[in-house]
Design a protein around this motif. Structure first.
Motif, PDB file in Angstrom:
ATOM      1  N   ALA A   6      51.687  10.236  33.063  1.00 55.37           N
ATOM      2  CA  ALA A   6      51.213  11.162  34.079  1.00 55.37           C
ATOM      3  C   ALA A   6      49.883  10.929  34.261  1.00 55.37           C
ATOM      4  O   ALA A   6      48.954  11.550  35.307  1.00 55.37           O
ATOM      5  CB  ALA A   6      51.453  12.638  33.756  1.00 55.37           C
ATOM      6  N   CYS A   7      49.057   9.816  33.709  1.00 55.73           N
ATOM      7  CA  CYS A   7      47.574   9.648  34.009  1.00 55.73           C
ATOM      8  C   CYS A   7      47.480   8.869  35.155  1.00 55.73           C
ATOM      9  O   CYS A   7      48.223   8.022  35.581  1.00 55.73           O
ATOM     10  CB  CYS A   7      47.266   8.900  32.734  1.00 55.73           C
ATOM     11  N   ASN A   8      46.398   9.359  36.120  1.00 58.25           N
ATOM     12  CA  ASN A   8      45.876   8.659  37.170  1.00 58.25           C
ATOM     13  C   ASN A   8      44.524   8.112  37.291  1.00 58.25           C
ATOM     14  O   ASN A   8      43.849   8.060  38.056  1.00 58.25           O
ATOM     15  CB  ASN A   8      45.957   9.548  38.324  1.00 58.25           C
ATOM     16  N   HIS A   9      44.073   7.930  35.987  1.00 63.10           N
ATOM     17  CA  HIS A   9      42.742   7.331  35.691  1.00 63.10           C
ATOM     18  C   HIS A   9      42.579   5.873  36.118  1.00 63.10           C
ATOM     19  O   HIS A   9      43.425   5.200  36.275  1.00 63.10           O
ATOM     20  CB  HIS A   9      42.542   7.310  34.185  1.00 63.10           C
ATOM     21  N   SER A  10      41.248   5.616  36.589  1.00 59.08           N
ATOM     22  CA  SER A  10      40.826   4.242  37.130  1.00 59.08           C
ATOM     23  C   SER A  10      40.059   3.816  35.748  1.00 59.08           C
ATOM     24  O   SER A  10      39.224   4.288  35.463  1.00 59.08           O
ATOM     25  CB  SER A  10      40.246   4.337  38.325  1.00 59.08           C
ATOM     26  N   PHE A  11      40.484   2.396  35.437  1.00 60.64           N
ATOM     27  CA  PHE A  11      39.919   1.805  34.309  1.00 60.64           C
ATOM     28  C   PHE A  11      39.125   0.539  34.868  1.00 60.64           C
ATOM     29  O   PHE A  11      39.864  -0.275  35.852  1.00 60.64           O
ATOM     30  CB  PHE A  11      40.750   1.284  33.312  1.00 60.64           C
ATOM     31  N   THR A  12      38.110   0.159  34.394  1.00 65.63           N
ATOM     32  CA  THR A  12      37.463  -1.201  34.756  1.00 65.63           C
ATOM     33  C   THR A  12      37.222  -2.017  33.682  1.00 65.63           C
ATOM     34  O   THR A  12      36.712  -1.576  32.558  1.00 65.63           O
ATOM     35  CB  THR A  12      35.920  -0.987  35.681  1.00 65.63           C
ATOM     36  N   ILE A  13      37.861  -3.382  33.707  1.00 68.71           N
ATOM     37  CA  ILE A  13      37.872  -4.194  32.626  1.00 68.71           C
ATOM     38  C   ILE A  13      37.059  -5.363  33.119  1.00 68.71           C
ATOM     39  O   ILE A  13      37.393  -5.793  34.344  1.00 68.71           O
ATOM     40  CB  ILE A  13      39.309  -4.746  32.282  1.00 68.71           C
ATOM     41  N   ALA A  14      35.945  -5.797  32.490  1.00 68.59           N
ATOM     42  CA  ALA A  14      35.016  -6.917  32.655  1.00 68.59           C
ATOM     43  C   ALA A  14      35.568  -8.039  31.905  1.00 68.59           C
ATOM     44  O   ALA A  14      35.445  -7.905  30.618  1.00 68.59           O
ATOM     45  CB  ALA A  14      33.669  -6.619  32.566  1.00 68.59           C
ATOM     46  N   SER A  15      35.717  -9.214  32.540  1.00 70.05           N
ATOM     47  CA  SER A  15      36.004 -10.511  31.725  1.00 70.05           C
ATOM     48  C   SER A  15      35.724 -11.743  32.633  1.00 70.05           C
ATOM     49  O   SER A  15      36.112 -11.528  33.782  1.00 70.05           O
ATOM     50  CB  SER A  15      37.417 -10.507  31.180  1.00 70.05           C
ATOM     51  N   PRO A  16      35.365 -12.871  32.114  1.00 69.28           N
ATOM     52  CA  PRO A  16      35.232 -13.970  32.927  1.00 69.28           C
ATOM     53  C   PRO A  16      37.005 -14.393  32.848  1.00 69.28           C
ATOM     54  O   PRO A  16      37.856 -13.923  32.269  1.00 69.28           O
ATOM     55  CB  PRO A  16      34.718 -15.018  31.849  1.00 69.28           C
ATOM     56  N   ASP A  17      37.390 -15.426  33.532  1.00 71.58           N
ATOM     57  CA  ASP A  17      38.583 -15.918  33.795  1.00 71.58           C
ATOM     58  C   ASP A  17      39.056 -17.053  32.754  1.00 71.58           C
ATOM     59  O   ASP A  17      39.538 -18.076  33.124  1.00 71.58           O
ATOM     60  CB  ASP A  17      39.012 -16.348  35.290  1.00 71.58           C
ATOM     61  N   TYR A  18      38.658 -16.981  31.527  1.00 70.77           N
ATOM     62  CA  TYR A  18      38.809 -18.071  30.636  1.00 70.77           C
ATOM     63  C   TYR A  18      40.220 -17.891  29.682  1.00 70.77           C
ATOM     64  O   TYR A  18      40.399 -18.571  29.094  1.00 70.77           O
ATOM     65  CB  TYR A  18      37.698 -18.319  29.659  1.00 70.77           C
ATOM     66  N   LEU A  19      40.752 -16.731  29.763  1.00 74.35           N
ATOM     67  CA  LEU A  19      42.043 -16.478  29.312  1.00 74.35           C
ATOM     68  C   LEU A  19      43.010 -16.840  29.949  1.00 74.35           C
ATOM     69  O   LEU A  19      42.781 -16.740  31.478  1.00 74.35           O
ATOM     70  CB  LEU A  19      42.176 -14.862  28.725  1.00 74.35           C
ATOM     71  N   ALA A  20      44.146 -17.465  29.401  1.00 74.50           N
ATOM     72  CA  ALA A  20      45.399 -17.724  30.255  1.00 74.50           C
ATOM     73  C   ALA A  20      45.926 -16.758  31.311  1.00 74.50           C
ATOM     74  O   ALA A  20      45.981 -15.552  30.876  1.00 74.50           O
ATOM     75  CB  ALA A  20      46.417 -18.677  29.518  1.00 74.50           C
ATOM     76  N   PRO A  21      46.014 -16.981  32.449  1.00 70.84           N
ATOM     77  CA  PRO A  21      46.684 -15.995  33.403  1.00 70.84           C
ATOM     78  C   PRO A  21      47.619 -15.158  33.041  1.00 70.84           C
ATOM     79  O   PRO A  21      48.011 -13.890  33.273  1.00 70.84           O
ATOM     80  CB  PRO A  21      47.020 -16.740  34.646  1.00 70.84           C
ATOM     81  N   ILE A  22      48.674 -15.558  32.104  1.00 71.92           N
ATOM     82  CA  ILE A  22      49.647 -15.059  31.529  1.00 71.92           C
ATOM     83  C   ILE A  22      49.341 -13.801  30.798  1.00 71.92           C
ATOM     84  O   ILE A  22      50.081 -12.563  30.824  1.00 71.92           O
ATOM     85  CB  ILE A  22      50.418 -15.846  30.586  1.00 71.92           C
ATOM     86  N   PHE A  23      47.886 -13.688  30.105  1.00 74.39           N
ATOM     87  CA  PHE A  23      47.438 -12.597  29.627  1.00 74.39           C
ATOM     88  C   PHE A  23      47.242 -11.345  30.592  1.00 74.39           C
ATOM     89  O   PHE A  23      47.717 -10.325  30.344  1.00 74.39           O
ATOM     90  CB  PHE A  23      45.984 -13.108  28.810  1.00 74.39           C
ATOM     91  N   LEU A  24      46.517 -11.644  31.393  1.00 73.28           N
ATOM     92  CA  LEU A  24      46.093 -10.707  32.400  1.00 73.28           C
ATOM     93  C   LEU A  24      47.511 -10.233  33.019  1.00 73.28           C
ATOM     94  O   LEU A  24      47.601  -8.899  33.338  1.00 73.28           O
ATOM     95  CB  LEU A  24      45.131 -11.310  33.356  1.00 73.28           C
TER      96      LEU A  24
END
Length: 316
Positions: free
Chosen positions: A95-113
């Motif tokens: 039921a959560c409507n929170h907004s989260f911000t994740i900061a990261s470079p794009d050096y992890l394989a896209p499958i992770f995100l």
């Protein structure tokens, strides 16, 4: 502030964002409000505090001395209010409507995100995720402390020791190149590596160098940083028609080698394992919603382990 009135917490949140953005229009976009609504909120704040708070300047809005004085106290109040609400309300992430911000470079394989987003949609369809790029002009440590971002994913050799952290992944450092490259097969020495032309990521933090450059510096070795690149995900494509090498993690290289004509080779220089961390501030350590987010990210890293592309190809 007028003693016979109380300030709505939503107005205080608008004030904090205005102080960060110094712009009504940018604040409206960030808070998903209309510009007139933000202007109205600023007017009410000015009335409450009997001060202009923010005034027009050449480069944007300029805070008054009063605004700068009350900002830390308001930020602290909002943190306490958020913690109190989370402590007293039953936790139901669905039921959560929170907004989260994740900061990261794009050096992890896209499958992770992709797995992070898919899991969030299953478990908390009302949650919104903002994925923010890291860069040398972004002070992520201050942003964590202020609550402007919720967690950071990074792979510094020595992450800031005052931040909370967990290890997401430890991975081997490898070299990736086009299959046509002269070093794609046969002997591959340290001299070959140092003589080659390299794609080198632009550092995303002024205070923290990347693992590859840090280790080469300790060995007093220098490579030819022919192309400096801010976008990790573009690097594999630049290898296809060039003589460049890219030094990166095994899982990242293997992911792209699964569908591009690339060769992945063990580095002739023995680098330490590339460790990927999740970092967060003490202010959000005990919050149930933030614990859920961190657990979600931790669980999603398993998508890298289970992916066929993460397994070393034969002969590498």
């Amino acid at each position: 502030m007028k003693k016979d009135t109380l300030v709505d917490l939503s107005l205080l949140r608008v004030f904090c964002v205005l102080m960060g953005e110094r712009s009504v229009s940018r604040t409206a976009v960030r808070l998903e409000m209309s510009q007139p609504a933000v202007s109205l909120a600023l007017g009410r704040l000015r009335e409450h505090f009997s001060d202009q708070l923010l005034m027009r300047g050449r480069g944007g809005m300029v805070p008054t001395d009063r605004a700068l004085t009350i900002l830390p106290r308001i930020q602290s109040l909002l943190i306490d209010a958020e913690a109190l609400a989370e402590d007293t309300a039953p936790f139901d992430i669905s039921a959560c409507n929170h907004s989260f911000t994740i900061a990261s470079p794009d050096y992890l394989a896209p499958i992770f995100l992709g797995d992070v987003i898919a899991a969030a949609r299953r478990e908390a369809p009302g949650v919104r995720l903002v994925i923010r790029a890291l860069g040398p002009d972004f002070d992520f440590e201050t942003a964590l402390a202020k609550g402007e971002i919720d967690t950071v994913i990074g792979n510094w050799p020595s992450p800031p020791n005052y931040l909370r952290r967990s290890v997401l992944l430890e991975d081997e450092v490898v070299c990736v190149m086009g299959k046509h490259h002269k070093l794609a097969q046969g002997r591959f020495t340290q001299a070959d590596y140092l003589a080659a032309a390299h794609i080198a990521p632009v550092s995303y933090s002024v205070a923290h160098r990347g693992l590859v450059e840090t280790h080469l510096g300790r060995l007093r070795l220098v490579r030819d940083r022919t192309v400096a690149l801010s976008y990790f995900g573009m690097a594999p494509y630049l290898l296809l028609e060039s003589d460049l090498l890219f030094t990166t993690s095994r899982h990242f290289a293997s992911y792209f080698a699964a569908f591009l004509p690339l060769a992945v080779r063990t580095s002739p220089i023995r680098f330490p394992a590339m460790t990927f961390y999740q970092l967060w501030h003490e202010r959000s350590h005990h919050a149930p919603t933030h614990r859920w987010l961190r657990d979600l990210i931790t669980r999603s890293r398993r998508s890298i382990d289970s992916s066929p592309s993460a397994r070393p190809p034969p002969g590498t």
